[in-house]
Scaffold this motif. Structure first.
Motif, PDB file in Angstrom:
ATOM      1  N   MET A 109     -26.639  -5.275 -24.687  1.00 47.02           N
ATOM      2  CA  MET A 109     -27.479  -6.315 -24.092  1.00 47.02           C
ATOM      3  C   MET A 109     -27.721  -5.977 -22.627  1.00 47.02           C
ATOM      4  SD  MET A 109     -29.014  -8.837 -25.345  1.00 47.02           S
ATOM      5  CE  MET A 109     -28.289  -9.554 -26.802  1.00 47.02           C
ATOM      6  N   SER A 110     -28.915  -6.283 -22.142  1.00 46.96           N
ATOM      7  CA  SER A 110     -29.222  -5.804 -20.797  1.00 46.96           C
ATOM      8  C   SER A 110     -29.728  -6.901 -19.878  1.00 46.96           C
ATOM      9  CB  SER A 110     -30.291  -4.731 -20.872  1.00 46.96           C
ATOM     10  OG  SER A 110     -31.535  -5.328 -21.115  1.00 46.96           O
ATOM     11  N   ASN A 111     -29.667  -6.581 -18.610  1.00 50.63           N
ATOM     12  CA  ASN A 111     -30.373  -7.356 -17.607  1.00 50.63           C
ATOM     13  C   ASN A 111     -31.716  -6.640 -17.418  1.00 50.63           C
ATOM     14  OD1 ASN A 111     -31.455  -8.105 -15.163  1.00 50.63           O
ATOM     15  ND2 ASN A 111     -29.446  -8.504 -14.253  1.00 50.63           N
ATOM     16  N   ALA A 112     -32.822  -7.273 -17.885  1.00 50.27           N
ATOM     17  CA  ALA A 112     -34.108  -6.575 -17.932  1.00 50.27           C
ATOM     18  C   ALA A 112     -34.552  -6.093 -16.550  1.00 50.27           C
ATOM     19  CB  ALA A 112     -35.160  -7.502 -18.530  1.00 50.27           C
ATOM     20  N   ALA A 113     -34.249  -6.873 -15.524  1.00 49.57           N
ATOM     21  CA  ALA A 113     -34.714  -6.505 -14.180  1.00 49.57           C
ATOM     22  C   ALA A 113     -34.070  -5.209 -13.703  1.00 49.57           C
ATOM     23  CB  ALA A 113     -34.412  -7.635 -13.206  1.00 49.57           C
ATOM     24  N   THR A 114     -32.782  -5.032 -14.019  1.00 46.31           N
ATOM     25  CA  THR A 114     -32.081  -3.858 -13.497  1.00 46.31           C
ATOM     26  C   THR A 114     -31.917  -2.770 -14.553  1.00 46.31           C
ATOM     27  OG1 THR A 114     -29.998  -4.839 -14.112  1.00 46.31           O
ATOM     28  CG2 THR A 114     -30.726  -5.208 -11.844  1.00 46.31           C
ATOM     29  N   ASN A 115     -32.252  -3.073 -15.805  1.00 44.03           N
ATOM     30  CA  ASN A 115     -32.062  -2.119 -16.894  1.00 44.03           C
ATOM     31  C   ASN A 115     -30.585  -1.736 -17.037  1.00 44.03           C
ATOM     32  OD1 ASN A 115     -33.209  -0.751 -18.992  1.00 44.03           O
ATOM     33  ND2 ASN A 115     -33.658   1.097 -17.796  1.00 44.03           N
ATOM     34  N   GLU A 116     -29.728  -2.739 -16.774  1.00 46.69           N
ATOM     35  CA  GLU A 116     -28.280  -2.483 -16.830  1.00 46.69           C
ATOM     36  C   GLU A 116     -27.705  -3.028 -18.142  1.00 46.69           C
ATOM     37  OE1 GLU A 116     -25.963  -3.905 -13.450  1.00 46.69           O
ATOM     38  OE2 GLU A 116     -24.297  -4.255 -14.827  1.00 46.69           O
ATOM     39  N   TYR A 117     -26.962  -2.206 -18.814  1.00 46.50           N
ATOM     40  CA  TYR A 117     -26.386  -2.589 -20.106  1.00 46.50           C
ATOM     41  C   TYR A 117     -24.890  -2.828 -19.938  1.00 46.50           C
ATOM     42  CZ  TYR A 117     -30.898  -1.356 -21.873  1.00 46.50           C
ATOM     43  OH  TYR A 117     -32.250  -1.328 -22.075  1.00 46.50           O
ATOM     44  N   ARG A 118     -24.375  -3.732 -20.751  1.00 46.85           N
ATOM     45  CA  ARG A 118     -22.996  -4.202 -20.548  1.00 46.85           C
ATOM     46  C   ARG A 118     -22.059  -3.816 -21.671  1.00 46.85           C
ATOM     47  NH1 ARG A 118     -23.455  -9.706 -17.126  1.00 46.85           N
ATOM     48  NH2 ARG A 118     -24.353  -8.585 -15.370  1.00 46.85           N
ATOM     49  N   ASN A 119     -20.774  -3.982 -21.382  1.00 45.38           N
ATOM     50  CA  ASN A 119     -19.758  -3.880 -22.426  1.00 45.38           C
ATOM     51  C   ASN A 119     -19.828  -5.129 -23.306  1.00 45.38           C
ATOM     52  OD1 ASN A 119     -18.701  -1.468 -21.406  1.00 45.38           O
ATOM     53  ND2 ASN A 119     -17.194  -2.523 -20.119  1.00 45.38           N
ATOM     54  N   TYR A 120     -19.265  -5.011 -24.502  1.00 43.94           N
ATOM     55  CA  TYR A 120     -19.187  -6.170 -25.402  1.00 43.94           C
ATOM     56  C   TYR A 120     -17.718  -6.342 -25.772  1.00 43.94           C
ATOM     57  CZ  TYR A 120     -20.259  -9.110 -29.496  1.00 43.94           C
ATOM     58  OH  TYR A 120     -20.333 -10.136 -30.407  1.00 43.94           O
ATOM     59  N   ILE A 121     -17.082  -7.313 -25.131  1.00 40.65           N
ATOM     60  CA  ILE A 121     -15.636  -7.499 -25.330  1.00 40.65           C
ATOM     61  C   ILE A 121     -15.362  -8.957 -25.686  1.00 40.65           C
ATOM     62  CG2 ILE A 121     -13.343  -7.374 -24.230  1.00 40.65           C
ATOM     63  CD1 ILE A 121     -14.439  -5.163 -22.412  1.00 40.65           C
ATOM     64  N   ASP A 122     -14.612  -9.162 -26.756  1.00 44.78           N
ATOM     65  CA  ASP A 122     -14.230 -10.512 -27.200  1.00 44.78           C
ATOM     66  C   ASP A 122     -15.454 -11.416 -27.364  1.00 44.78           C
ATOM     67  OD1 ASP A 122     -12.249 -12.114 -28.123  1.00 44.78           O
ATOM     68  OD2 ASP A 122     -11.589 -12.827 -26.164  1.00 44.78           O
ATOM     69  N   GLY A 123     -16.512 -10.829 -27.893  1.00 47.04           N
ATOM     70  CA  GLY A 123     -17.711 -11.607 -28.189  1.00 47.04           C
ATOM     71  C   GLY A 123     -18.600 -11.891 -26.993  1.00 47.04           C
ATOM     72  N   GLU A 124     -18.301 -11.287 -25.842  1.00 44.11           N
ATOM     73  CA  GLU A 124     -19.120 -11.532 -24.640  1.00 44.11           C
ATOM     74  C   GLU A 124     -19.688 -10.215 -24.118  1.00 44.11           C
ATOM     75  OE1 GLU A 124     -19.625 -14.492 -23.266  1.00 44.11           O
ATOM     76  OE2 GLU A 124     -18.229 -15.530 -24.621  1.00 44.11           O
ATOM     77  N   TRP A 125     -20.923 -10.261 -23.626  1.00 44.57           N
ATOM     78  CA  TRP A 125     -21.492  -9.111 -22.912  1.00 44.57           C
ATOM     79  C   TRP A 125     -21.012  -9.206 -21.471  1.00 44.57           C
ATOM     80  CZ3 TRP A 125     -23.634  -5.315 -25.626  1.00 44.57           C
ATOM     81  CH2 TRP A 125     -24.107  -5.608 -26.895  1.00 44.57           C
ATOM     82  N   CYS A 126     -20.260  -8.221 -21.016  1.00 47.39           N
ATOM     83  CA  CYS A 126     -19.644  -8.387 -19.694  1.00 47.39           C
ATOM     84  C   CYS A 126     -19.712  -7.109 -18.862  1.00 47.39           C
ATOM     85  CB  CYS A 126     -18.194  -8.840 -19.855  1.00 47.39           C
ATOM     86  SG  CYS A 126     -17.274  -7.894 -21.049  1.00 47.39           S
ATOM     87  N   ALA A 127     -19.763  -7.327 -17.541  1.00 44.47           N
ATOM     88  CA  ALA A 127     -19.756  -6.194 -16.608  1.00 44.47           C
ATOM     89  C   ALA A 127     -18.330  -5.663 -16.477  1.00 44.47           C
ATOM     90  CB  ALA A 127     -20.278  -6.653 -15.253  1.00 44.47           C
ATOM     91  N   SER A 128     -18.225  -4.406 -16.072  1.00 44.46           N
ATOM     92  CA  SER A 128     -16.897  -3.821 -15.866  1.00 44.46           C
ATOM     93  C   SER A 128     -16.220  -4.454 -14.657  1.00 44.46           C
ATOM     94  CB  SER A 128     -17.049  -2.316 -15.624  1.00 44.46           C
ATOM     95  OG  SER A 128     -15.883  -1.814 -15.038  1.00 44.46           O
ATOM     96  N   ALA A 129     -14.898  -4.496 -14.711  1.00 57.39           N
ATOM     97  CA  ALA A 129     -14.133  -4.995 -13.560  1.00 57.39           C
ATOM     98  C   ALA A 129     -14.381  -4.112 -12.337  1.00 57.39           C
ATOM     99  CB  ALA A 129     -12.648  -5.010 -13.915  1.00 57.39           C
ATOM    100  N   SER A 130     -14.799  -2.874 -12.562  1.00 56.58           N
ATOM    101  CA  SER A 130     -15.029  -1.951 -11.442  1.00 56.58           C
ATOM    102  C   SER A 130     -16.271  -2.325 -10.637  1.00 56.58           C
ATOM    103  CB  SER A 130     -15.224  -0.517 -11.960  1.00 56.58           C
ATOM    104  OG  SER A 130     -16.479  -0.407 -12.623  1.00 56.58           O
TER     105      SER A 130
END
Ligand code: NAD
Length: 486
Positions: A1-22
């Motif tokens: 799943m992405s943020n269309a404006a930034t073309n950034e794709y996320r991890n999918y952990i525990d049912g959530e699309w999430c950014a890395s802790a980094s």
């Protein structure tokens, strides 16, 4: 799943699309045109990886008790999603990996087919009952899932390889942590999206991107990870296999140095077609690609002439365009590696055709090399022994079937091999004589069925379980023997 404006794709952990802790991302660029940014992906950390493993572990008990028809429904719904989006996803796959658009479409469809295959085949997995003397007792075996399964995959088939590992893991009741190659995370993300869209319960399937240096150990070494299905280089697979606990089951699909043997009676036009299709499709970046041709002395010159004429007709270019036979290599690292071996080949052997990086115009934006053939190759040369993983074929002259087999087997690998002949004496002996997990006659060394087992011998696989087909279900399950008395 992405943020269309930034073309950034996320991890999918525990049912959530999430950014890395980094908070950091890495870029995924088109190897046919590096000015094209396909997307940015999470540069995950050990913390993200630990969260993914914990989510999979927490979800396991409930998922293993979820009725199998519900698990199958999710696989089928994910397949529907892939099929409904095949054109868009194939376009992205070609942009991130470089393969021809037709091959990308085929791969997305095949992945959907794999999910559907396991949705059915998984429901046929059962145990046995055993005759015995106690009339008041029943003895039987049942198959159970292992627990958390980590799936690690390469860039060359970045959705079909994950599909053939994840589908049997899920249908048998395991939960999954999936880490794709950082060279092709886009289509892997689409597979994650397909499971999300299909309504997979949270934690059952987790997707995490990033460098293996940071997340490799946290997704492979914890004892709670009970199975690792890996496809990639022999060096990485061997490292993981050695560093995990005794209780972790591993399945490693590794490198190859696949031979095609051309006998004296072979139809040489057919032999050339098999060489070109096996050696140059996917720009020589298939694990089962033909990299050595062992051809009988009597027909060698004629074969080489026909081969060179055919190879010179091949057109190299952007896989999104019509009329292209070979796309670019998948990455700069691949380009350097392949050019390095071509330089070695020029020192060791005789160049028949190709042998250069393609430059000028659009070629300057990508990683293009000419399809390359060497001859006068002998068994001790590096190009005869080491996996090149590019469009480079080493042609070796042999005097007899026995010599061809001896040379074919004289490498550390044993993934796939093919024989071109109509002589039944050789056809019959070949499967017994050749050291390879996939043996073919009058077919390319590449290609395998969704419903048949796949794997290698020697350093091409761990000698544990096959993947693909019903064998994939065996890897992800263990047998329990039950004695029920009154
Ligand atoms: P690679 O070994 O560099 O990487 C494969 C995957 O492993 C990637 O996701 C990578 O990030 C990960 N990885 C690497 N080291 C790791 C570690 N220590 N811990 C955890 N994960 C780690 O291979 P590649 O360049 O992506 O792929 C090319 C190789 O794959 C070739 O050798 C090819 O023969 C092989 N391959 C084999 C098959 C098969 O079925 N036998 C199929 C396709 C490709």
């Amino acid at each position: 799943m992405s943020n269309a404006a930034t073309n950034e794709y996320r991890n999918y952990i525990d049912g959530e699309w999430c950014a890395s802790a980094s908070g950091a991302v890495f870029e995924n660029r088109n190897p046919a045109d590096t000015t094209d940014l396909v997307g940015t992906f999470q540069a995950s950390t050990a913390e993200d990886a630990e969260r993914a493993v914990a989510a999979a572990s927490n979800a396991f008990e409930e998922w293993k008790r979820t009725p199998i028809s519900q698990r199958a429904k999710i696989l089928n719904a994910a397949a529907d999603y892939l099929e409904a989006n095949v054109d868009r996803f194939a376009d992205e796959l070609t942009r991130e990996e470089g393969k021809l658009l037709s091959a990308s479409k085929g791969e997305v469809r095949r992945s959907a087919q794999t999910l559907r295959f396991y949705a059915v085949e998984g429901q046929t997995l059962c145990g046995e009952t055993f005759p015995q003397d106690d009339g008041k007792m029943i003895v039987y075996t049942q198959r159970e899932p292992l627990g958390v399964a980590t799936v690690i995959t390469p860039w060359n088939f970045p959705i079909s390889i994950p599909a053939r590992k994840i589908a049997p893991a899920l249908i048998t009741g395991n939960t999954v942590v999936f880490k794709p190659s950082s060279e092709a995370p886009m289509i892997a993300c689409r597979l994650a999206e397909a499971f999300d869209h299909a309504g997979i319960p949270k934690g059952v399937f987790n997707f995490i991107t990033g460098g293996s240096g940071k997340i490799g150990a946290p997704i492979t070494e914890p004892p709670v990870v009970r199975a690792i299905s890996f496809t990639g280089s022999t060096a990485a697979g061997e490292h993981i296999h050695r560093s995990v606990p005794l209780t972790t089951r591993t399945q490693m699909e590794l490198g190859g140095k696949n031979p095609l043997i051309v006998m004296e009676d072979a139809d040489l036009d057919k032999a050339v077609t098999l060489t070109v299709n096996g050696g140059f499709s996917l720009t020589g970046q298939a694990c089962t690609g033909t990299s050595r041709v062992l051809v009988m002395k009597g027909v060698k010159e004629q074969y080489l002439e026909k081969l060179a004429a055919r190879v010179e007709q091949l057109s190299v270019g952007n896989g999104l365009k019509e009329g292209i036979d070979l796309g670019p290599l998948a990455s700069e690292k691949q380009l350097e590696n392949v050019l390095g071996y071509i330089a070695v080949g020029k020192q060791e052997a005789r160049l028949v055709c190709g042998g250069e990086r393609l430059t000028g115009g659009d070629f300057d934006k990508g990683y293009y090399v000419q399809p390359t053939v060497f001859t006068d190759v002998t068994r001790d040369m590096r190009i005869a022994r080491e996996e090149i993983f590019g469009p480079v074929i080493a042609v070796m002259e042999v005097d007899s079937y026995e010599q061809a087999i001896a040379i074919a087997n004289d490498v550390p690998y044993g993934l796939s091999a093919s024989l071109v002949t109509n002589d039944f004496r050789y056809i019959q002996r070949f499967p017994l004589d050749i050291e390879a997990g996939t043996v073919k006659v009058n077919r390319t060394t590449t290609g395998n069925l969704v419903n048949a087992p796949f794997g290698g011998v020697k350093k091409s696989s761990t000698s544990t379980f096959r993947e693909s087909g019903r064998a994939g279900l065996d890897f992800f399950t263990q047998t329990k023997t039950v004695y029920l008395g009154t």
